[in-house]
Structures are given as structure tokens and as C-alpha cells.
Design an enzyme around this catalytic site. Structure first.
Site, PDB file in Angstrom:
ATOM      1  N   GLU A 114       0.814  -1.406   0.063  1.00 21.76           N
ATOM      2  CA  GLU A 114      -0.278  -0.012  -0.058  1.00 21.76           C
ATOM      3  C   GLU A 114       1.015   1.284  -0.101  1.00 21.76           C
ATOM      4  OE1 GLU A 114      -2.366  -1.471   3.226  1.00 21.76           O
ATOM      5  OE2 GLU A 114      -4.249  -0.659   1.868  1.00 21.76           O
ATOM      6  N   GLU A 134      -3.233 -10.061   3.916  1.00 17.35           N
ATOM      7  CA  GLU A 134      -4.320  -9.457   4.455  1.00 17.35           C
ATOM      8  C   GLU A 134      -5.521 -10.586   4.353  1.00 17.35           C
ATOM      9  OE1 GLU A 134      -2.799  -7.488   2.693  1.00 17.35           O
ATOM     10  OE2 GLU A 134      -2.799  -5.668   3.645  1.00 17.35           O
TER      11      GLU A 134
HETATM   12  C1  1HE Z   1       6.718  -8.822  11.868  1.00 18.27           C
HETATM   13  C2  1HE Z   1       6.084  -8.558  10.656  1.00 18.27           C
HETATM   14  C3  1HE Z   1       4.775  -7.896  10.488  1.00 18.27           C
HETATM   15  C4  1HE Z   1       7.863  -9.766  10.232  1.00 18.27           C
HETATM   16  N1  1HE Z   1       4.363  -7.473  11.742  1.00 18.27           N
HETATM   17  N2  1HE Z   1       6.107  -8.385  12.926  1.00 18.27           N
HETATM   18  N3  1HE Z   1       2.132  -8.692   6.660  1.00 18.27           N
HETATM   19  C5  1HE Z   1       2.342  -9.801   6.768  1.00 18.27           C
HETATM   20  O1  1HE Z   1       1.587 -10.780   7.024  1.00 18.27           O
HETATM   21  C6  1HE Z   1       3.638 -10.265   6.427  1.00 18.27           C
HETATM   22  C7  1HE Z   1       4.373 -11.076   7.599  1.00 18.27           C
HETATM   23  N4  1HE Z   1       5.842 -11.342   7.415  1.00 18.27           N
HETATM   24  C8  1HE Z   1       6.292 -12.272   6.775  1.00 18.27           C
HETATM   25  O2  1HE Z   1       5.353 -12.877   5.900  1.00 18.27           O
HETATM   26  C9  1HE Z   1       7.739 -12.592   6.802  1.00 18.27           C
HETATM   27  O3  1HE Z   1       8.266 -11.929   7.873  1.00 18.27           O
HETATM   28  C10 1HE Z   1       8.536 -11.786   5.520  1.00 18.27           C
HETATM   29  C11 1HE Z   1       8.323 -12.399   4.318  1.00 18.27           C
HETATM   30  C12 1HE Z   1       8.265 -10.285   5.372  1.00 18.27           C
HETATM   31  C13 1HE Z   1       9.832 -11.894   6.029  1.00 18.27           C
HETATM   32  O4  1HE Z   1      10.376 -12.994   6.187  1.00 18.27           O
HETATM   33  P1  1HE Z   1      11.719 -13.323   6.843  1.00 18.27           P
HETATM   34  O5  1HE Z   1      11.994 -14.910   6.998  1.00 18.27           O
HETATM   35  O6  1HE Z   1      12.880 -12.710   6.402  1.00 18.27           O
HETATM   36  O7  1HE Z   1      11.669 -12.886   8.436  1.00 18.27           O
HETATM   37  P2  1HE Z   1      10.969 -13.521   9.823  1.00 18.27           P
HETATM   38  O8  1HE Z   1      11.711 -14.273  10.275  1.00 18.27           O
HETATM   39  O9  1HE Z   1       9.437 -13.990   9.218  1.00 18.27           O
HETATM   40  O10 1HE Z   1      10.545 -12.124  10.612  1.00 18.27           O
HETATM   41  C14 1HE Z   1      11.692 -11.416  11.135  1.00 18.27           C
HETATM   42  C15 1HE Z   1      10.956 -10.737  12.425  1.00 18.27           C
HETATM   43  O11 1HE Z   1       9.950  -9.528  12.017  1.00 18.27           O
HETATM   44  C16 1HE Z   1      10.122 -11.771  13.320  1.00 18.27           C
HETATM   45  O12 1HE Z   1      10.206 -11.429  14.627  1.00 18.27           O
HETATM   46  P3  1HE Z   1      11.095 -12.066  15.705  1.00 18.27           P
HETATM   47  O13 1HE Z   1      11.096 -11.358  17.031  1.00 18.27           O
HETATM   48  O14 1HE Z   1      10.777 -13.643  15.965  1.00 18.27           O
HETATM   49  O15 1HE Z   1      12.626 -11.938  15.199  1.00 18.27           O
HETATM   50  C17 1HE Z   1       8.807 -11.595  12.870  1.00 18.27           C
HETATM   51  O16 1HE Z   1       7.965 -11.734  13.749  1.00 18.27           O
HETATM   52  C18 1HE Z   1       8.932 -10.228  12.529  1.00 18.27           C
HETATM   53  N5  1HE Z   1       8.004  -9.427  11.454  1.00 18.27           N
HETATM   54  N6  1HE Z   1       6.706  -9.300   9.692  1.00 18.27           N
HETATM   55  C19 1HE Z   1       5.000  -7.887  13.013  1.00 18.27           C
HETATM   56  N7  1HE Z   1       4.105  -7.666   9.561  1.00 18.27           N
HETATM   57  C20 1HE Z   1      -3.215  -0.800   6.918  1.00 18.27           C
HETATM   58  S1  1HE Z   1      -3.784  -2.193   6.876  1.00 18.27           S
HETATM   59  C21 1HE Z   1      -2.302  -3.226   6.363  1.00 18.27           C
HETATM   60  C22 1HE Z   1      -2.639  -4.828   6.587  1.00 18.27           C
HETATM   61  C23 1HE Z   1      -1.484  -5.472   6.445  1.00 18.27           C
HETATM   62  O17 1HE Z   1      -0.192  -4.970   6.046  1.00 18.27           O
HETATM   63  S2  1HE Z   1      -1.485  -7.250   6.881  1.00 18.27           S
HETATM   64  C24 1HE Z   1      -0.122  -7.976   6.408  1.00 18.27           C
HETATM   65  C25 1HE Z   1       0.889  -7.800   7.346  1.00 18.27           C
END
Ligand code: 1HE
Length: 261
Positions: A114, A134
Site C-alpha cells: 500500500e 491480509e
Molecule cells: C513482523 C512482521 C509484521 C515480520 N508484523 N512483525 N504482513 C504480513 O502478514 C507479512 C508477515 N511477514 C512475513 O511474511 C515475513 O516476515 C516476511 C516474508 C516479510 C520476511 O520473512 P523473513 O524470513 O525474512 O523474516 P521473519 O523471520 O518472518 O521475521 C523476522 C522478524 O520480524 C520476526 O520477529 P522475531 O521477533 O521473531 O525476530 C517476525 O515476527 C517479525 N515480523 N513481519 C510484525 N508484519 C493498513 S492495513 C495493512 C494490513 C497488513 O499489512 S496485513 C499484512 C501484514
């Protein structure tokens, strides 16, 4: 300057380029409320010397979207205001003071997509991928995605991404219209900066018209669009800078249009 994981650096001989960096690499640049508000304030308070901006993300990904750790139970009113806060911030990027070039790599997902969609030009490197998780998280876009993303790729492709979790890779993403430029891995920032420097050389009124008039004209019925276009064209060509630039070309002192080599 650094606030809430958002950094801004002003570059160029005339301080004409702003480089805005999402800087939460350990959380994949997930956008918490602080970061969204910092984005709003950064574009609100852009120094007046700046003529173009680049936005990019630190680490392996551009942006993982909404910070899901802040996704809490909100009643309908709170949910409405939260989404409207995103709208305000991202409108400051789209309809702010200067054109913005996004340098995309790695995840460009959810709210990250977005944010990218608000920018005026998107340059993706070969590592970029686009998704709208989402759909599978049981929520909906809330940062203007349902307005802006269909204008890039069409409502049916967006619906497919949310229904099925489809992920577009960098090549497909450029083909369907997410990015206007596709470059080798690691080169998105350099290309975005090059484009921003080029944009900064345009007459400010031309850039203003492209940011503020063109998207509105594109939404108008044709008859009104032609009239708005004529008004903007008349204003732009009457600026002294336009006359200087046209005279320079006629005197053989300005660059010709050249085919790409
Ligand atoms: C996060 C987030 C996040 C990572 N919020 N903490 N977005 C999503 O559903 C995407 C979610 N994220 C992923 O699918 C993956 O993290 C990625 C593909 C982006 C990257 O993967 P990777 O393997 O490089 O990283 P990771 O091991 O998954 O994440 C590293 C850390 O970042 C981990 O935290 P840690 O404390 O365990 O190290 C994750 O929890 C954290 N992390 N993404 C919070 N999104 C205005 S409305 C908009 C609505 C949306 O955007 S919904 C979609 C949200």
C-alpha cells in the site's frame, strides 16, 4: 534525523533530494503506528530545498506491512480511525510536496505494498515480491490499497491475490504494473536515486501538475478532463521557467530526445 525507525537524509549540491529509509530491519520494516505517523510528519515537514524523494527499506526487505504485533481488538470506531490515520499519512506521500520514487526489494507486502502504491515511480530489483496476506490473516487492506492497487493492476488481480494468497515475483510484478522499472538485484536504490535526480531537474510546476493534476484528471469524465488539462497546460506554459526551457531548445542549448542505447 532519526525518529521512530524512520530516517531522512538530505542529499545533493542544492539539498534537492530526500532519502527516506524505513529502518526496522529486525522486524522487516513492519509499519507500527509510530512509523506511520513519522512518515506523515516527514512529508509534512520536508525542507523547502527538496525537489524529489526516494523511499527505501533497510535490510533484506522493503516492508512487511502492518506491524501485526500492534493488531489488537479494536471496536468499529477505533478500527475506522486507525485506517484513516494510514490514509492521512499515505496521502501526504502521494499528494505531498515532491515526487517520490520507491526502491523495492524483497517483501513488498500488505501495508508495504500500500505504501509502495502511493509513490509516483516504483523501481524493483530482482528480489522483490508482492503479496496481500491480509486475505489469509482474516483482515482487509486499510491503507488505501483497495483504491490504489486496482488502479495499478486491476481489481480482479488484486482480488485474486487476497483470495488465494498469490505472490507475484519481480518479473511478473513489472509485467502487471506494480513497478515501472525492473533492475538486477541490489540496484533498485541506485536506479531510484538516479531517477529522483532527473525528476529534481524538471520545472517544479510540471512536477506539481504530474503529482496533483494528472491523477485527478485521470479520474474525471473525459469532457471535464480535457478542460482541466487545458487549464493546467495554460498555467504550466505561462511560467517563466517554461519559456526559458523552450527557448534553450530552440537555440540548440537543450538536450534532444534520444533513443535508449
Ligand atoms: C513482523 C512482521 C509484521 C515480520 N508484523 N512483525 N504482513 C504480513 O502478514 C507479512 C508477515 N511477514 C512475513 O511474511 C515475513 O516476515 C516476511 C516474508 C516479510 C520476511 O520473512 P523473513 O524470513 O525474512 O523474516 P521473519 O523471520 O518472518 O521475521 C523476522 C522478524 O520480524 C520476526 O520477529 P522475531 O521477533 O521473531 O525476530 C517476525 O515476527 C517479525 N515480523 N513481519 C510484525 N508484519 C493498513 S492495513 C495493512 C494490513 C497488513 O499489512 S496485513 C499484512 C501484514
Amino acid at each position: 534525523m532519526s525518529k521512530n525507525d524512520l530516517h531522512i537524509e538530505i542529499q545533493g549540491d542544492d539539498k534537492e533530494i530526500a532519502v527516506v529509509r524505513l529502518s526496522r530491519p529486525t522486524k522487516r520494516n513492519a509499519l507500527n503506528d509510530g512509523l506511520i505517523l513519522a512518515l506523515r510528519d516527514t512529508f509534512d515537514r520536508m525542507p523547502s530545498t527538496v525537489r524529489a524523494a526516494v523511499i527505501h527499506g533497510e535490510g533484506e526487505h522493503f516492508c512487511a506491512g502492518l506491524d501485526l504485533s500492534e493488531l489488537k481488538e479494536r471496536d468499529a470506531g477505533e478500527g475506522l480511525h486507525h485506517s484513516r490515520m494510514w490514509h492521512t499519512a499515505l496521502e501526504r506521500v502521494q499528494y505531498g510536496p515532491v515526487p517520490v520514487v520507491a526502491a523495492l526489494h524483497g517483501a513488498v507486502v500488505g501495508g508495504g505494498l500500500e505504501l509502495a502504491s502511493t509513490c509516483h515511480i516504483r523501481v524493483a530489483d530482482a528480489s522483490a515480491f508482492y503479496a496481500l496476506p491480509e486475505g489469509s490473516r482474516g483482515i482487509f487492506v486499510g491503507g488505501g490499497g483497495s483504491v490504489r492497487i486496482p488502479r495499478l493492476i486491476g481489481a480482479s488481480r488484486m482480488a485474486d491475490m487476497m483470495f488465494t494468497g498469490r505472490v507475484y515475483d519481480a518479473t511478473e510484478g513489472e509485467r502487471v504494473g506494480f513497478a515501472q522499472y525492473l533492475v538486477p538485484q541490489g540496484q533498485a536504490f541506485a536506479k531510484a536515486l538516479e531517477l529522483a535526480k532527473r525528476i529534481a531537474q524538471n520545472a517544479p510546476l510540471t512536477n506539481y501538475a504530474l503529482m496533483h493534476a494528472l491523477p485527478r484528471i485521470a479520474e474525471q469524465p473525459a469532457d471535464q478532463g480535457y478542460m482541466t488539462e487545458a487549464l493546467i497546460a495554460a498555467i504550466a506554459q505561462s511560467a517563466p521557467e517554461a519559456k526559458t526551457r523552450v527557448r534553450a531548445f530552440l537555440d540548440g542549448k537543450a538536450a534532444k530526445v534520444k533513443k535508449q542505447s
